[in-house]
Design a protein around this motif. Sequence first.
Motif, PDB file in Angstrom:
ATOM      1  N   TRP A   9       0.801  -1.223   0.000  1.00 28.03           N
ATOM      2  CA  TRP A   9       0.000   0.000   0.000  1.00 28.03           C
ATOM      3  C   TRP A   9       0.835   1.275   0.000  1.00 28.03           C
ATOM      4  O   TRP A   9       0.300   2.364  -0.200  1.00 28.03           O
ATOM      5  N   ARG A  12       0.560   4.338  -2.712  1.00 26.92           N
ATOM      6  CA  ARG A  12      -0.524   4.022  -3.655  1.00 26.92           C
ATOM      7  C   ARG A  12      -1.793   4.674  -3.110  1.00 26.92           C
ATOM      8  O   ARG A  12      -2.366   4.220  -2.125  1.00 26.92           O
ATOM      9  N   PHE A  13      -2.191   5.732  -3.764  1.00 30.45           N
ATOM     10  CA  PHE A  13      -3.295   6.556  -3.291  1.00 30.45           C
ATOM     11  C   PHE A  13      -4.590   5.767  -3.161  1.00 30.45           C
ATOM     12  O   PHE A  13      -5.410   6.040  -2.293  1.00 30.45           O
ATOM     13  N   ARG A  14      -4.786   4.763  -3.988  1.00 27.45           N
ATOM     14  CA  ARG A  14      -6.055   4.027  -3.969  1.00 27.45           C
ATOM     15  C   ARG A  14      -6.311   3.359  -2.616  1.00 27.45           C
ATOM     16  O   ARG A  14      -7.451   3.240  -2.201  1.00 27.45           O
ATOM     17  N   TYR A  15      -5.273   2.950  -1.904  1.00 29.14           N
ATOM     18  CA  TYR A  15      -5.485   2.311  -0.600  1.00 29.14           C
ATOM     19  C   TYR A  15      -5.859   3.343   0.461  1.00 29.14           C
ATOM     20  O   TYR A  15      -6.702   3.078   1.314  1.00 29.14           O
ATOM     21  N   LEU A  17      -7.388   6.118  -0.298  1.00 30.06           N
ATOM     22  CA  LEU A  17      -8.741   6.478  -0.714  1.00 30.06           C
ATOM     23  C   LEU A  17      -9.758   5.448  -0.225  1.00 30.06           C
ATOM     24  O   LEU A  17     -10.836   5.809   0.245  1.00 30.06           O
ATOM     25  N   LEU A  18      -9.401   4.174  -0.300  1.00 29.64           N
ATOM     26  CA  LEU A  18     -10.284   3.119   0.187  1.00 29.64           C
ATOM     27  C   LEU A  18     -10.586   3.305   1.675  1.00 29.64           C
ATOM     28  O   LEU A  18     -11.737   3.199   2.108  1.00 29.64           O
ATOM     29  N   ALA A 124      -7.296  14.203  -3.889  1.00 30.24           N
ATOM     30  CA  ALA A 124      -7.311  13.677  -5.258  1.00 30.24           C
ATOM     31  C   ALA A 124      -6.767  14.718  -6.236  1.00 30.24           C
ATOM     32  O   ALA A 124      -6.008  14.380  -7.155  1.00 30.24           O
ATOM     33  N   LYS A 131       1.046  13.955 -10.220  1.00 34.01           N
ATOM     34  CA  LYS A 131       1.278  13.026 -11.329  1.00 34.01           C
ATOM     35  C   LYS A 131       1.542  13.765 -12.637  1.00 34.01           C
ATOM     36  O   LYS A 131       2.376  13.361 -13.434  1.00 34.01           O
TER      37      LYS A 131
END
Length: 136
Positions: A9, A12-15, A17-18, A124, A131
């Motif tokens: 993790w 990694r922004f997605r984790y 965010l989750l 975000a 990025k």
Amino acid sequence: ILLGKYHFWHYRFRYLLLGQLASVAGCVMFAVASSFNLLEVGALLFGAGSGIVYLSSIYYSLHGQPQRAGQSGVHEAVLCFGFAGGMLIVAAVNWYTESHSQVLHRAPYWLAVGMLVVGIVIQALLVARAKRRASQ
């Protein structure tokens, strides 16, 4: 425990965010719950999400820092002010809605949802900007 053992993790922004979305879902459950079981589900979602967010926050604030003890103190102080400020705002909303309307008695939960969503949107946007800059 799992996030401390595994490193998939990291960055990694997605984790993150989750975890934040789980916290939002927990607050929504608090706001709409009509039974104790729904409150339990909300508490589980909010607690798991908050745990992910806290661990991510402390990891990102300390990773690669030479003065980890000092950075840890700053991290905890920022969290303390955030929690205290958030609770004061929610308490003020709760006081106002209790004294003015029975319909709005769950407004503090919706305020928390709104605050979390605003934070997610800001993060975000910052991640997207970073990025873009990295790809140039």
